[in-house]
Write a protein that holds these residues in place. Structure first.
Motif, PDB file in Angstrom:
ATOM      1  N   LEU A 198       0.863  -1.181   0.000  1.00 45.65           N
ATOM      2  CA  LEU A 198       0.000   0.000   0.000  1.00 45.65           C
ATOM      3  C   LEU A 198       0.896   1.226   0.000  1.00 45.65           C
ATOM      4  O   LEU A 198       1.759   1.388   0.864  1.00 45.65           O
ATOM      5  N   TRP A 199       0.672   2.125  -0.976  1.00 43.91           N
ATOM      6  CA  TRP A 199       1.398   3.388  -1.055  1.00 43.91           C
ATOM      7  C   TRP A 199       0.377   4.507  -1.049  1.00 43.91           C
ATOM      8  O   TRP A 199      -0.468   4.588  -1.938  1.00 43.91           O
ATOM      9  N   MET A 200       0.442   5.360  -0.024  1.00 40.06           N
ATOM     10  CA  MET A 200      -0.423   6.526   0.052  1.00 40.06           C
ATOM     11  C   MET A 200       0.445   7.765  -0.090  1.00 40.06           C
ATOM     12  O   MET A 200       1.237   8.088   0.804  1.00 40.06           O
ATOM     13  N   GLU A 201       0.307   8.461  -1.216  1.00 38.45           N
ATOM     14  CA  GLU A 201       1.116   9.628  -1.543  1.00 38.45           C
ATOM     15  C   GLU A 201       0.237  10.872  -1.542  1.00 38.45           C
ATOM     16  O   GLU A 201      -0.779  10.932  -2.241  1.00 38.45           O
ATOM     17  N   ASN A 202       0.643  11.867  -0.749  1.00 35.10           N
ATOM     18  CA  ASN A 202      -0.122  13.117  -0.659  1.00 35.10           C
ATOM     19  C   ASN A 202      -1.603  12.856  -0.391  1.00 35.10           C
ATOM     20  O   ASN A 202      -2.487  13.487  -0.973  1.00 35.10           O
ATOM     21  N   SER A 203      -1.851  11.926   0.496  1.00 35.10           N
ATOM     22  CA  SER A 203      -3.214  11.511   0.844  1.00 35.10           C
ATOM     23  C   SER A 203      -3.369  11.591   2.354  1.00 35.10           C
ATOM     24  O   SER A 203      -2.471  11.182   3.093  1.00 35.10           O
ATOM     25  N   GLY A 204      -4.497  12.101   2.822  1.00 32.48           N
ATOM     26  CA  GLY A 204      -4.669  12.292   4.254  1.00 32.48           C
ATOM     27  C   GLY A 204      -6.005  11.800   4.773  1.00 32.48           C
ATOM     28  O   GLY A 204      -6.980  11.653   4.027  1.00 32.48           O
ATOM     29  N   GLY A 205      -6.039  11.548   6.078  1.00 27.96           N
ATOM     30  CA  GLY A 205      -7.283  11.179   6.728  1.00 27.96           C
ATOM     31  C   GLY A 205      -7.808   9.808   6.370  1.00 27.96           C
ATOM     32  O   GLY A 205      -9.007   9.540   6.509  1.00 27.96           O
ATOM     33  N   ASN A 206      -6.926   8.917   5.923  1.00 29.94           N
ATOM     34  CA  ASN A 206      -7.341   7.561   5.550  1.00 29.94           C
ATOM     35  C   ASN A 206      -7.228   6.624   6.747  1.00 29.94           C
ATOM     36  O   ASN A 206      -6.352   6.779   7.597  1.00 29.94           O
ATOM     37  N   PHE A 207      -8.091   5.629   6.793  1.00 30.82           N
ATOM     38  CA  PHE A 207      -8.140   4.672   7.895  1.00 30.82           C
ATOM     39  C   PHE A 207      -7.857   3.285   7.336  1.00 30.82           C
ATOM     40  O   PHE A 207      -8.608   2.780   6.495  1.00 30.82           O
ATOM     41  N   GLY A 221       5.737  -2.911   3.218  1.00 32.65           N
ATOM     42  CA  GLY A 221       4.344  -3.303   3.357  1.00 32.65           C
ATOM     43  C   GLY A 221       3.434  -2.115   3.140  1.00 32.65           C
ATOM     44  O   GLY A 221       2.507  -2.161   2.329  1.00 32.65           O
ATOM     45  N   VAL A 222       3.702  -0.999   3.865  1.00 33.41           N
ATOM     46  CA  VAL A 222       2.942   0.251   3.721  1.00 33.41           C
ATOM     47  C   VAL A 222       3.923   1.405   3.642  1.00 33.41           C
ATOM     48  O   VAL A 222       4.826   1.533   4.479  1.00 33.41           O
ATOM     49  N   LEU A 223       3.733   2.277   2.647  1.00 33.37           N
ATOM     50  CA  LEU A 223       4.523   3.495   2.470  1.00 33.37           C
ATOM     51  C   LEU A 223       3.584   4.694   2.569  1.00 33.37           C
ATOM     52  O   LEU A 223       2.633   4.811   1.783  1.00 33.37           O
ATOM     53  N   LEU A 224       3.834   5.575   3.551  1.00 30.23           N
ATOM     54  CA  LEU A 224       3.058   6.803   3.739  1.00 30.23           C
ATOM     55  C   LEU A 224       3.953   7.983   3.394  1.00 30.23           C
ATOM     56  O   LEU A 224       4.974   8.198   4.042  1.00 30.23           O
ATOM     57  N   GLN A 225       3.540   8.775   2.419  1.00 32.65           N
ATOM     58  CA  GLN A 225       4.420   9.812   1.883  1.00 32.65           C
ATOM     59  C   GLN A 225       3.617  11.086   1.621  1.00 32.65           C
ATOM     60  O   GLN A 225       2.736  11.121   0.761  1.00 32.65           O
ATOM     61  N   GLY A 226       3.896  12.139   2.392  1.00 31.38           N
ATOM     62  CA  GLY A 226       3.213  13.407   2.186  1.00 31.38           C
ATOM     63  C   GLY A 226       1.860  13.457   2.891  1.00 31.38           C
ATOM     64  O   GLY A 226       1.267  12.445   3.246  1.00 31.38           O
ATOM     65  N   LEU A 227       1.366  14.695   3.108  1.00 32.39           N
ATOM     66  CA  LEU A 227       0.142  14.965   3.854  1.00 32.39           C
ATOM     67  C   LEU A 227       0.168  14.307   5.240  1.00 32.39           C
ATOM     68  O   LEU A 227       1.226  14.050   5.782  1.00 32.39           O
ATOM     69  N   SER A 228      -0.978  14.037   5.836  1.00 34.25           N
ATOM     70  CA  SER A 228      -0.954  13.666   7.251  1.00 34.25           C
ATOM     71  C   SER A 228      -2.264  13.033   7.686  1.00 34.25           C
ATOM     72  O   SER A 228      -3.206  12.882   6.917  1.00 34.25           O
ATOM     73  N   ASN A 229      -2.254  12.664   8.980  1.00 36.56           N
ATOM     74  CA  ASN A 229      -3.460  12.174   9.660  1.00 36.56           C
ATOM     75  C   ASN A 229      -3.988  10.865   9.086  1.00 36.56           C
ATOM     76  O   ASN A 229      -5.200  10.639   9.033  1.00 36.56           O
ATOM     77  N   ASN A 230      -3.080   9.994   8.670  1.00 38.01           N
ATOM     78  CA  ASN A 230      -3.472   8.649   8.278  1.00 38.01           C
ATOM     79  C   ASN A 230      -3.334   7.714   9.477  1.00 38.01           C
ATOM     80  O   ASN A 230      -2.422   7.850  10.286  1.00 38.01           O
ATOM     81  N   THR A 231      -4.229   6.739   9.584  1.00 37.89           N
ATOM     82  CA  THR A 231      -4.225   5.791  10.695  1.00 37.89           C
ATOM     83  C   THR A 231      -4.005   4.381  10.174  1.00 37.89           C
ATOM     84  O   THR A 231      -4.714   3.929   9.272  1.00 37.89           O
ATOM     85  N   LEU A 232      -3.017   3.691  10.761  1.00 39.52           N
ATOM     86  CA  LEU A 232      -2.777   2.270  10.505  1.00 39.52           C
ATOM     87  C   LEU A 232      -2.994   1.544  11.822  1.00 39.52           C
ATOM     88  O   LEU A 232      -2.222   1.729  12.772  1.00 39.52           O
ATOM     89  N   THR A 292       6.898   9.070   5.843  1.00 42.98           N
ATOM     90  CA  THR A 292       7.474  10.399   5.738  1.00 42.98           C
ATOM     91  C   THR A 292       6.382  11.462   5.829  1.00 42.98           C
ATOM     92  O   THR A 292       6.598  12.609   5.471  1.00 42.98           O
ATOM     93  N   ALA A 293       5.203  11.071   6.285  1.00 43.29           N
ATOM     94  CA  ALA A 293       4.062  11.968   6.443  1.00 43.29           C
ATOM     95  C   ALA A 293       3.877  12.299   7.920  1.00 43.29           C
ATOM     96  O   ALA A 293       4.166  11.476   8.797  1.00 43.29           O
ATOM     97  N   ASP A 294       3.390  13.488   8.220  1.00 44.21           N
ATOM     98  CA  ASP A 294       3.210  13.935   9.597  1.00 44.21           C
ATOM     99  C   ASP A 294       1.908  13.405  10.195  1.00 44.21           C
ATOM    100  O   ASP A 294       0.973  13.035   9.482  1.00 44.21           O
ATOM    101  N   SER A 295       1.875  13.402  11.515  1.00 44.38           N
ATOM    102  CA  SER A 295       0.668  13.097  12.290  1.00 44.38           C
ATOM    103  C   SER A 295       0.073  11.747  11.924  1.00 44.38           C
ATOM    104  O   SER A 295      -1.153  11.606  11.814  1.00 44.38           O
TER     105      SER A 295
END
Length: 205
Positions: free
Chosen positions: A119-128, A141-152, A168-171
């Motif tokens: 799973l790659w979430m790029e510049n995406s936020g607020g995902n659960f 397994g999971v790459l979080l890049q840009g934006l913020s407030n994603n929950t794993l 590399t994403a905040d919050s």
């Protein structure tokens, strides 16, 4: 595309098998409130399932997405649900969000991505992202890049060729996950400020 919805709302796409299309297996654009249930997408030349534009409140449940020459699932759309799908042996990335916010990814199995992350979430936020398994993918397994407030939360990330989680994403909220037997790292935060890391079990990474 094997199946294309453009501006079509509250449709049900169920029980289909789309094989070896020259484009995407399923393309949805500007379509809201649709159900995509219990379909098989196999060896299509483009993205297996593609969501673009103002495409909201769609549910993708219990689909099988195998092989293919691009992403298993691609979305730059907001507020959709991906539940209990199997994404196996995608070429590029299993599930790729680019500028896709407030989506729910639950109960999926993403396995054996050949070139990239599960799973790659790029510049995406607020995902659960909850109760998924990401295993045996070539990269993270999971790459979080840009934006913020994603929950794993409560995911299993194992036997991936890089690490379990790379953020590399905040919050970010990374909680209660089982992370084991990954080649490089368990959880790697790089410039991910104000994140919460709690209750994870990390083994053999």
């Amino acid at each position: 595309a094997g199946i294309s919805l453009s501006g079509a709302h509250t449709c049900a796409i169920t029980g289909n098998r789309v094989i070896s299309s020259l484009g995407p297996g399923l393309s949805i654009s500007g379509a809201n409130g649709n159900l995509v249930y219990n379909n098989a997408f196999d060896s299509n030349a483009g993205i297996q399932i593609s969501l673009t534009g103002a495409t909201r409140n769609n549910v993708f449940d219990s689909n099988i997405v195998t092989r293919g020459e691009s992403y298993g699932i691609f979305s730059n759309a907001d507020s959709n649900a991906f539940t209990n799908n199997r994404v196996d042996t995608a070429k590029a990335v299993g599930i790729y969000f680019s500028g896709a916010d407030t989506n729910r990814v639950t109960g999926n199995w993403v396995h054996n991505t050949r070139l990239g992350a599960g799973l790659w979430m790029e510049n995406s936020g607020g995902n659960f992202v909850y109760d998924n398994t990401f295993d045996s993918n070539l990269a993270d397994g999971v790459l979080l890049q840009g934006l913020s407030n994603n929950t794993l939360d409560s995911n299993t990330l194992s036997k991936n060729g890089a690490g379990g989680v790379n953020a590399t994403a905040d919050s970010c909220t990374i909680t209660n996950n089982r992370i084991e037997d990954n080649k490089s790292h368990g959880i790697w935060l790089n410039g991910a400020d104000s994140s919460t890391i709690r209750g994870n079990r990390v083994y053999n990474s």
